[in-house]
Write an enzyme that holds these catalytic residues in place. Structure first.
Site, mmCIF file in Angstrom:
data_model
loop_
_atom_site.group_PDB
_atom_site.id
_atom_site.type_symbol
_atom_site.label_atom_id
_atom_site.label_comp_id
_atom_site.label_asym_id
_atom_site.label_seq_id
_atom_site.Cartn_x
_atom_site.Cartn_y
_atom_site.Cartn_z
ATOM 1 N N LYS A 158 5.213 10.553 -1.312
ATOM 2 C CA LYS A 158 5.153 9.934 -3.199
ATOM 3 C C LYS A 158 5.463 11.280 -4.153
ATOM 4 O O LYS A 158 3.976 12.152 -4.780
ATOM 5 C CB LYS A 158 4.310 9.009 -4.171
ATOM 6 N N SER A 195 -3.983 15.958 -10.946
ATOM 7 C CA SER A 195 -5.190 15.742 -12.241
ATOM 8 C C SER A 195 -6.600 15.632 -11.610
ATOM 9 O O SER A 195 -6.429 13.904 -10.977
ATOM 10 C CB SER A 195 -4.696 14.891 -13.106
ATOM 11 N N GLU A 221 -6.864 17.803 -3.931
ATOM 12 C CA GLU A 221 -6.557 18.921 -5.384
ATOM 13 C C GLU A 221 -5.966 19.211 -6.506
ATOM 14 O O GLU A 221 -5.219 18.775 -6.651
ATOM 15 C CB GLU A 221 -5.277 19.538 -3.899
ATOM 16 N N CYS A 240 -2.409 24.835 -11.437
ATOM 17 C CA CYS A 240 -3.211 24.197 -11.605
ATOM 18 C C CYS A 240 -4.168 25.280 -11.018
ATOM 19 O O CYS A 240 -5.541 25.564 -11.408
ATOM 20 C CB CYS A 240 -3.710 23.533 -10.229
ATOM 21 N N GLU A 283 -8.243 21.810 -19.077
ATOM 22 C CA GLU A 283 -7.296 22.268 -18.471
ATOM 23 C C GLU A 283 -5.849 22.210 -19.519
ATOM 24 O O GLU A 283 -5.563 20.899 -20.125
ATOM 25 C CB GLU A 283 -6.489 21.427 -17.253
HETATM 26 P P1 NAD Z 1 -1.137 13.216 -12.660
HETATM 27 O O1 NAD Z 1 -2.877 12.542 -11.657
HETATM 28 O O2 NAD Z 1 -0.807 12.419 -13.297
HETATM 29 O O3 NAD Z 1 0.012 12.896 -11.432
HETATM 30 C C1 NAD Z 1 0.340 13.630 -10.048
HETATM 31 C C2 NAD Z 1 0.764 12.447 -8.771
HETATM 32 O O4 NAD Z 1 -0.525 11.196 -8.613
HETATM 33 C C3 NAD Z 1 2.054 11.987 -9.468
HETATM 34 O O5 NAD Z 1 2.363 11.870 -8.772
HETATM 35 C C4 NAD Z 1 1.602 10.701 -10.309
HETATM 36 O O6 NAD Z 1 2.837 9.630 -10.510
HETATM 37 C C5 NAD Z 1 0.688 10.439 -9.413
HETATM 38 N N1 NAD Z 1 -0.568 9.117 -9.948
HETATM 39 C C6 NAD Z 1 -0.911 8.879 -11.144
HETATM 40 N N2 NAD Z 1 -1.400 7.863 -11.187
HETATM 41 C C7 NAD Z 1 -2.321 7.649 -10.356
HETATM 42 C C8 NAD Z 1 -2.879 7.073 -9.728
HETATM 43 N N3 NAD Z 1 -3.609 5.886 -10.275
HETATM 44 N N4 NAD Z 1 -2.634 6.444 -8.112
HETATM 45 C C9 NAD Z 1 -2.564 7.535 -7.666
HETATM 46 N N5 NAD Z 1 -1.830 8.430 -7.327
HETATM 47 C C10 NAD Z 1 -1.008 8.691 -9.400
HETATM 48 O O7 NAD Z 1 -1.106 14.910 -12.633
HETATM 49 P P2 NAD Z 1 0.123 15.945 -13.057
HETATM 50 O O8 NAD Z 1 0.205 15.383 -14.814
HETATM 51 O O9 NAD Z 1 1.777 15.238 -12.718
HETATM 52 O O10 NAD Z 1 0.007 17.108 -12.478
HETATM 53 C C11 NAD Z 1 -1.021 17.929 -13.400
HETATM 54 C C12 NAD Z 1 -2.438 18.246 -12.789
HETATM 55 O O11 NAD Z 1 -1.457 18.247 -10.970
HETATM 56 C C13 NAD Z 1 -2.984 19.271 -13.171
HETATM 57 O O12 NAD Z 1 -3.860 18.747 -13.231
HETATM 58 C C14 NAD Z 1 -3.247 20.295 -11.620
HETATM 59 O O13 NAD Z 1 -3.796 20.946 -12.628
HETATM 60 C C15 NAD Z 1 -2.906 19.986 -10.923
HETATM 61 N N6 NAD Z 1 -2.517 20.280 -9.522
HETATM 62 C C16 NAD Z 1 -2.722 20.487 -8.982
HETATM 63 C C17 NAD Z 1 -3.317 21.871 -7.947
HETATM 64 C C18 NAD Z 1 -3.822 22.118 -6.495
HETATM 65 O O14 NAD Z 1 -3.641 22.853 -5.546
HETATM 66 N N7 NAD Z 1 -5.095 22.428 -6.925
HETATM 67 C C19 NAD Z 1 -1.801 21.427 -7.202
HETATM 68 C C20 NAD Z 1 -0.911 21.493 -8.510
HETATM 69 C C21 NAD Z 1 -0.932 20.760 -9.196
#
Ligand code: NAD
Length: 484
Positions: A189, A242, A263, A297, A394
């Site tokens: 997804k 996140s 991650e 991230c 962050e």
């Molecule tokens: P997010 O957690 O809001 O969304 C990430 C993904 O999860 C999206 O596809 C979203 O649709 C999905 N999602 C949202 N709510 C969900 C739920 N309840 N259940 C399952 N899936 C759900 O994060 P974001 O704002 O899209 O991305 C930014 C975050 O990602 C930052 O915190 C960043 O640090 C992190 N990140 C981490 C890494 C790593 O490798 N550690 C890499 C890239 C980004």
């Protein structure tokens, strides 16, 4: 406050990358069972170019029945896929890697149109690294037990994979390549704001004649992700996003025997010692925090500078920030593109306001920003205290918070003073000091005299609230294998 822009020595003529060669459809269905389908109970929504606020294409979002259909397709395909020899699975992955290379220019332009990142980055980093991940794991497909110390291995089954919007194609490659190499099938997804390159990857899976159901790609928002991780017939969840959503997923899977890797977020320390090559360090600081608008991230968002050189480094950094070119992501001169979405822009603004409210000194580069779209000019905070929100949370934007230290021990204490532990940078001329500090840091990746350097053969992942499990290299095989 807003400072004067340092005079730019050279004025560049615009060098726009043309989107003319891109063959996007007006509307994309869900990729399930090897074909694009209309959603059964989902909806269709436009995906927006954050630099223009215009729609790029219409995207189907998966509803609960669509999620079920994707998992069923993955389940049905898994035994045959796992039954192929590793050599045969590897050939498919090599084919996907080569097709990514063939369509590299198109993928880079679409990544920048859908997500706002400078095309120089999508062209030179995202797309080549996505291909490199498929090449890397294609090579592992017939050598799996060598990657885990010679033990007997078996695939887990069906992997549910959820990725964020900051590196859409690259994160899809990080997830799919090891899963498939190990004999799993996958339902991926993409994030709601950046589904397009994942859908082009679906076309590539078709071109590579990947057996139907081995990969399904179902765009959607958080509710689609929440439904996918709760599906009763999955064996594995791999999530990048996140920390708050990671915790929600972990709670949803508790007691279910589904394997999980997370991650998550970060607030990584970039530590500059007084003996470092300071000009080189400044370039590394810029790359650490302004790469991809800070939507990284592992961004070096907490800059720790030894007090004796703090004024010099901040001065050089501020001057360098004034030379960053902010604007059209499709211009090859652009260093800092558009913020990915209005919501993300609002989050950055909220945290910057909090930084000023708590007493830190803010300087934002004065530059002309386009009238439409979502933009944030490079910003630096000094006089930051460790308890300030901008030192703890962050920001995920082009904003760096500067703290100082006097001794090596204090640098280590301050770097580790975080709920996160994803990455860190160390700038010093002394090799022994770098190793000593690196081994004391609670961070999954530590770079020395460089930053944001990625390689498919190197493991990446977090400590503490940055998650668990590793992606990349042989360590990235383990989360997708049952090891006897
Ligand atoms: P997010 O957690 O809001 O969304 C990430 C993904 O999860 C999206 O596809 C979203 O649709 C999905 N999602 C949202 N709510 C969900 C739920 N309840 N259940 C399952 N899936 C759900 O994060 P974001 O704002 O899209 O991305 C930014 C975050 O990602 C930052 O915190 C960043 O640090 C992190 N990140 C981490 C890494 C790593 O490798 N550690 C890499 C890239 C980004």
């Amino acid at each position: 406050m807003t400072g004067t822009r340092t005079q730019v020595v050279w004025d560049y003529a615009p060098a726009p990358e043309s989107p003319d060669h891109v063959r996007l459809r007006d509307s994309y269905g869900l990729f399930i069972g090897g074909e694009f389908r209309d959603p059964v109970d989902g909806e269709r929504v436009p995906t927006i170019n954050p630099a223009t606020e215009e729609s790029v294409a219409e995207i189907a979002f998966a509803g609960p029945q669509d999620v079920r259909a994707a998992v069923e397709a993955a389940r049905a395909a898994q035994p045959r896929w796992a039954g192929l020899s590793g050599l045969e699975r590897g050939k498919y992955l090599f084919r996907v890697a080569r097709l990514i290379q063939e369509r590299a220019r198109e993928l880079a332009v679409v990544e920048s149109m859908d997500g706002g990142k400078p095309v120089r980055e999508s062209r030179d980093v995202d797309v080549p690294l996505a291909a490199a991940h498929f090449f890397h794991y294609a090579g592992w497909a017939d050598k799996l037990s060598y990657g885990v110390g010679g033990r007997e291995v078996a695939p887990l089954g069906v992997a549910a994979q959820i990725v964020p919007w900051n590196f859409p194609l690259l994160m899809a490659a990080w997830k799919l390549a090891p899963a498939l190499a190990c004999g799993n099938t996958a339902v991926l997804k993409p994030a709601e704001t950046t589904p397009l390159t994942a859908l082009l990857l679906a076309e590539i899976c078709q071109e590579a004649e990947l057996p139907e159901g081995v990969v399904s790609i179902i765009p959607g928002d958080g509710s689609t992700g929440a439904t996918l991780v709760r599906d009763p017939d999955i064996d594995k969840v791999a999530f990048t996003g996140s920390t708050s959503v990671g915790k929600d997923i972990q709670a949803a899977l508790a007691g279910r025997g589904v394997s999980l890797t997370l991650e998550l977020g970060g607030k990584s320390a970039n530590v500059v010692f007084e003996d470092a090559a300071l000009d080189q360090a400044v370039e590394g600081i810029v790359n650490g925090i302004f790469f991809n608008q800070g939507h990284v991230c592992c961004a070096g968002s907490r800059l720790l500078i030894q007090e004796s050189v703090a004024d010099v480094v901040v001065g050089k950094l501020w001057e360098r920030m004034g030379r960053l070119r902010v604007g059209d992501p499709l211009d090859k001169n652009t260093d800092v593109g558009a913020i990915n979405s209005r919501e993300q822009l609002e989050r950055i603004e909220e945290l910057v306001d909090a930084g000023e409210g708590e007493g830190a000194q803010r300087r934002t580069v004065a530059c002309e920003l386009p009238d439409r779209g979502f933009w944030y000019a490079p910003t630096i905070f000094t006089e930051v205290a460790p308890a300030h929100r901008i030192a703890v949370e962050e920001i995920f934007g082009p904003v760096v918070s500067v703290l100082t230290f006097r001794t090596q021990a204090e640098a280590i204490d301050k770097a580790n003073n975080s709920a996160y532990g994803l990455a860190a940078g160390i700038w010093t001329d002394k090799g022994a000091k770098a190793f000593e500090v690196a081994s004391a840091l609670q961070a999954g990746v530590v770079w020395q005299n460089t930053y944001n350097h990625f390689d498919p053969s190197a493991a990446f992942g977090g400590y503490k609230e940055s998650g668990f499990g590793r992606e990349g290299g042989p360590a990235g095989l383990r989360p997708y294998l049952r090891i006897a």
